[in-house]
Write a protein that holds these residues in place. Structure first.
Motif, PDB file in Angstrom:
ATOM      1  N   GLN A  43    -118.808  38.502 -21.466  1.00  0.00           N
ATOM      2  CA  GLN A  43    -119.337  39.342 -22.803  1.00  0.00           C
ATOM      3  C   GLN A  43    -120.086  40.514 -22.063  1.00  0.00           C
ATOM      4  O   GLN A  43    -119.742  41.691 -22.837  1.00  0.00           O
ATOM      5  CB  GLN A  43    -120.458  38.615 -23.600  1.00  0.00           C
ATOM      6  N   THR A  44    -120.466  40.688 -21.113  1.00  0.00           N
ATOM      7  CA  THR A  44    -121.306  41.831 -20.401  1.00  0.00           C
ATOM      8  C   THR A  44    -120.326  42.742 -20.119  1.00  0.00           C
ATOM      9  O   THR A  44    -120.074  43.743 -20.264  1.00  0.00           O
ATOM     10  CB  THR A  44    -122.126  41.526 -19.101  1.00  0.00           C
ATOM     11  N   THR A  45    -119.141  42.311 -19.352  1.00  0.00           N
ATOM     12  CA  THR A  45    -117.999  42.959 -18.693  1.00  0.00           C
ATOM     13  C   THR A  45    -117.171  43.576 -19.980  1.00  0.00           C
ATOM     14  O   THR A  45    -116.918  44.848 -19.852  1.00  0.00           O
ATOM     15  CB  THR A  45    -117.091  42.177 -18.043  1.00  0.00           C
ATOM     16  N   GLU A  46    -117.006  42.761 -20.998  1.00  0.00           N
ATOM     17  CA  GLU A  46    -116.538  43.326 -22.037  1.00  0.00           C
ATOM     18  C   GLU A  46    -116.831  44.548 -22.930  1.00  0.00           C
ATOM     19  O   GLU A  46    -116.479  45.586 -23.165  1.00  0.00           O
ATOM     20  CB  GLU A  46    -115.911  42.175 -23.169  1.00  0.00           C
ATOM     21  N   SER A  47    -118.241  44.100 -23.123  1.00  0.00           N
ATOM     22  CA  SER A  47    -119.038  45.338 -23.664  1.00  0.00           C
ATOM     23  C   SER A  47    -118.959  46.641 -22.919  1.00  0.00           C
ATOM     24  O   SER A  47    -119.065  47.594 -23.340  1.00  0.00           O
ATOM     25  CB  SER A  47    -120.579  44.707 -23.838  1.00  0.00           C
ATOM     26  N   LEU A  48    -119.142  46.251 -21.631  1.00  0.00           N
ATOM     27  CA  LEU A  48    -119.431  47.681 -20.486  1.00  0.00           C
ATOM     28  C   LEU A  48    -117.976  48.191 -20.513  1.00  0.00           C
ATOM     29  O   LEU A  48    -117.742  49.583 -20.430  1.00  0.00           O
ATOM     30  CB  LEU A  48    -119.713  47.087 -19.190  1.00  0.00           C
ATOM     31  N   TRP A  49    -116.772  47.392 -20.927  1.00  0.00           N
ATOM     32  CA  TRP A  49    -115.544  48.001 -20.738  1.00  0.00           C
ATOM     33  C   TRP A  49    -115.236  48.950 -21.923  1.00  0.00           C
ATOM     34  O   TRP A  49    -114.756  49.930 -22.098  1.00  0.00           O
ATOM     35  CB  TRP A  49    -114.310  46.815 -20.611  1.00  0.00           C
ATOM     36  N   ARG A  50    -116.000  48.212 -23.009  1.00  0.00           N
ATOM     37  CA  ARG A  50    -115.489  49.119 -24.409  1.00  0.00           C
ATOM     38  C   ARG A  50    -116.370  50.340 -24.141  1.00  0.00           C
ATOM     39  O   ARG A  50    -115.863  51.422 -24.680  1.00  0.00           O
ATOM     40  CB  ARG A  50    -116.104  48.381 -25.557  1.00  0.00           C
ATOM     41  N   GLU A  51    -117.595  50.462 -23.890  1.00  0.00           N
ATOM     42  CA  GLU A  51    -118.275  51.596 -23.817  1.00  0.00           C
ATOM     43  C   GLU A  51    -117.573  52.733 -22.575  1.00  0.00           C
ATOM     44  O   GLU A  51    -117.372  53.654 -22.882  1.00  0.00           O
ATOM     45  CB  GLU A  51    -119.771  51.347 -22.968  1.00  0.00           C
ATOM     46  N   PHE A  52    -117.116  52.066 -21.465  1.00  0.00           N
ATOM     47  CA  PHE A  52    -116.770  52.874 -20.593  1.00  0.00           C
ATOM     48  C   PHE A  52    -115.455  53.662 -20.994  1.00  0.00           C
ATOM     49  O   PHE A  52    -114.898  54.652 -20.781  1.00  0.00           O
ATOM     50  CB  PHE A  52    -116.132  52.249 -19.360  1.00  0.00           C
ATOM     51  N   ARG A  53    -114.508  52.951 -21.686  1.00  0.00           N
ATOM     52  CA  ARG A  53    -113.280  53.481 -22.514  1.00  0.00           C
ATOM     53  C   ARG A  53    -113.540  54.654 -23.463  1.00  0.00           C
ATOM     54  O   ARG A  53    -112.644  55.343 -23.550  1.00  0.00           O
ATOM     55  CB  ARG A  53    -112.612  52.522 -22.986  1.00  0.00           C
ATOM     56  N   GLN A  54    -114.672  54.453 -24.087  1.00  0.00           N
ATOM     57  CA  GLN A  54    -115.104  55.790 -24.840  1.00  0.00           C
ATOM     58  C   GLN A  54    -115.491  56.891 -24.147  1.00  0.00           C
ATOM     59  O   GLN A  54    -115.548  57.963 -24.772  1.00  0.00           O
ATOM     60  CB  GLN A  54    -115.977  55.121 -25.853  1.00  0.00           C
ATOM     61  N   GLU A  55    -115.944  56.653 -23.086  1.00  0.00           N
ATOM     62  CA  GLU A  55    -116.380  57.998 -22.021  1.00  0.00           C
ATOM     63  C   GLU A  55    -115.368  58.621 -21.529  1.00  0.00           C
ATOM     64  O   GLU A  55    -114.482  58.084 -20.828  1.00  0.00           O
ATOM     65  CB  GLU A  55    -117.571  57.265 -21.203  1.00  0.00           C
ATOM     66  N   PRO A  56    -115.394  60.013 -21.862  1.00  0.00           N
ATOM     67  CA  PRO A  56    -114.192  60.797 -21.146  1.00  0.00           C
ATOM     68  C   PRO A  56    -114.511  60.776 -19.700  1.00  0.00           C
ATOM     69  O   PRO A  56    -115.515  60.864 -19.261  1.00  0.00           O
ATOM     70  CB  PRO A  56    -114.328  62.245 -21.965  1.00  0.00           C
ATOM     71  N   PHE A  57    -113.574  61.108 -18.987  1.00  0.00           N
ATOM     72  CA  PHE A  57    -113.712  61.094 -17.363  1.00  0.00           C
ATOM     73  C   PHE A  57    -114.096  62.653 -17.190  1.00  0.00           C
ATOM     74  O   PHE A  57    -113.773  63.494 -17.669  1.00  0.00           O
ATOM     75  CB  PHE A  57    -112.181  61.178 -17.077  1.00  0.00           C
ATOM     76  N   PRO A  58    -115.209  62.462 -16.431  1.00  0.00           N
ATOM     77  CA  PRO A  58    -115.896  63.896 -16.253  1.00  0.00           C
ATOM     78  C   PRO A  58    -115.299  65.005 -15.663  1.00  0.00           C
ATOM     79  O   PRO A  58    -114.467  64.839 -14.546  1.00  0.00           O
ATOM     80  CB  PRO A  58    -117.207  63.360 -15.118  1.00  0.00           C
ATOM     81  N   ASP A  59    -115.386  66.045 -16.099  1.00  0.00           N
ATOM     82  CA  ASP A  59    -114.726  67.431 -15.543  1.00  0.00           C
ATOM     83  C   ASP A  59    -114.876  67.722 -14.084  1.00  0.00           C
ATOM     84  O   ASP A  59    -113.987  68.082 -13.513  1.00  0.00           O
ATOM     85  CB  ASP A  59    -114.983  68.616 -16.362  1.00  0.00           C
ATOM     86  N   SER A  60    -116.243  67.263 -13.891  1.00  0.00           N
ATOM     87  CA  SER A  60    -116.824  67.622 -12.501  1.00  0.00           C
ATOM     88  C   SER A  60    -115.859  66.711 -11.443  1.00  0.00           C
ATOM     89  O   SER A  60    -115.844  66.936 -10.384  1.00  0.00           O
ATOM     90  CB  SER A  60    -118.125  67.144 -12.343  1.00  0.00           C
ATOM     91  N   LEU A  61    -115.423  65.534 -11.856  1.00  0.00           N
ATOM     92  CA  LEU A  61    -114.667  64.601 -11.196  1.00  0.00           C
ATOM     93  C   LEU A  61    -113.072  64.848 -11.008  1.00  0.00           C
ATOM     94  O   LEU A  61    -112.418  63.914 -10.125  1.00  0.00           O
ATOM     95  CB  LEU A  61    -114.930  62.930 -11.560  1.00  0.00           C
ATOM     96  N   ARG A  62    -112.586  65.638 -11.767  1.00  0.00           N
ATOM     97  CA  ARG A  62    -111.266  65.750 -12.029  1.00  0.00           C
ATOM     98  C   ARG A  62    -110.549  66.066 -10.722  1.00  0.00           C
ATOM     99  O   ARG A  62    -109.197  65.572 -10.444  1.00  0.00           O
ATOM    100  CB  ARG A  62    -110.449  66.795 -13.071  1.00  0.00           C
TER     101      ARG A  62
END
Length: 107
Positions: free
Chosen positions: A9-28
């Motif tokens: 459950q924790t992994t699925e929740s974090l995964w959903r949050e992570f997928r909504q977050e854009p890859f930071p420009d500073s890391l491109r």
């Protein structure tokens, strides 16, 4: 609730949050010790998805890859100047650690 159910459950929740977050420009275009930041994300995301899809532990090939990427993040995170990039990588690291645990999950 069992530890494996809580982990899933924790992994699925974090995964959903992570997928909504854009890859930071500073890391491109960031490279840390010869490793591209986007490649770390790609490898970890693939392993986390495999863990979620299989409802449990990774096989040895993916476990080794994931452990290697966790070690890479341990080295990379202190080098990141951008707070958004640091936060992004910390969430990625948290997902990787959760998926690296050898517990079977139930959905």
């Amino acid at each position: 609730m069992s530890e494996s159910t809580e982990q899933a459950q924790t992994t699925e929740s974090l995964w959903r949050e992570f997928r909504q977050e854009p890859f930071p420009d500073s890391l491109r275009h960031a490279t840390f010790g010869g490793t591209d930041a986007w490649l770390l994300e790609l490898d970890i995301a693939g392993c986390v998805l495999r863990w979620l899809d299989n409802s449990g532990p990774l096989d040895s090939k993916y476990s080794v890859l994931l452990q290697s990427r966790i070690e890479d993040l341990d080295r990379v995170i202190p080098e990141i100047d951008d707070p958004a990039g640091t936060q992004y990588c910390r969430r990625l690291q948290q997902l990787a650690v959760l998926a690296s645990r050898n517990l079977s999950s139930t959905k």
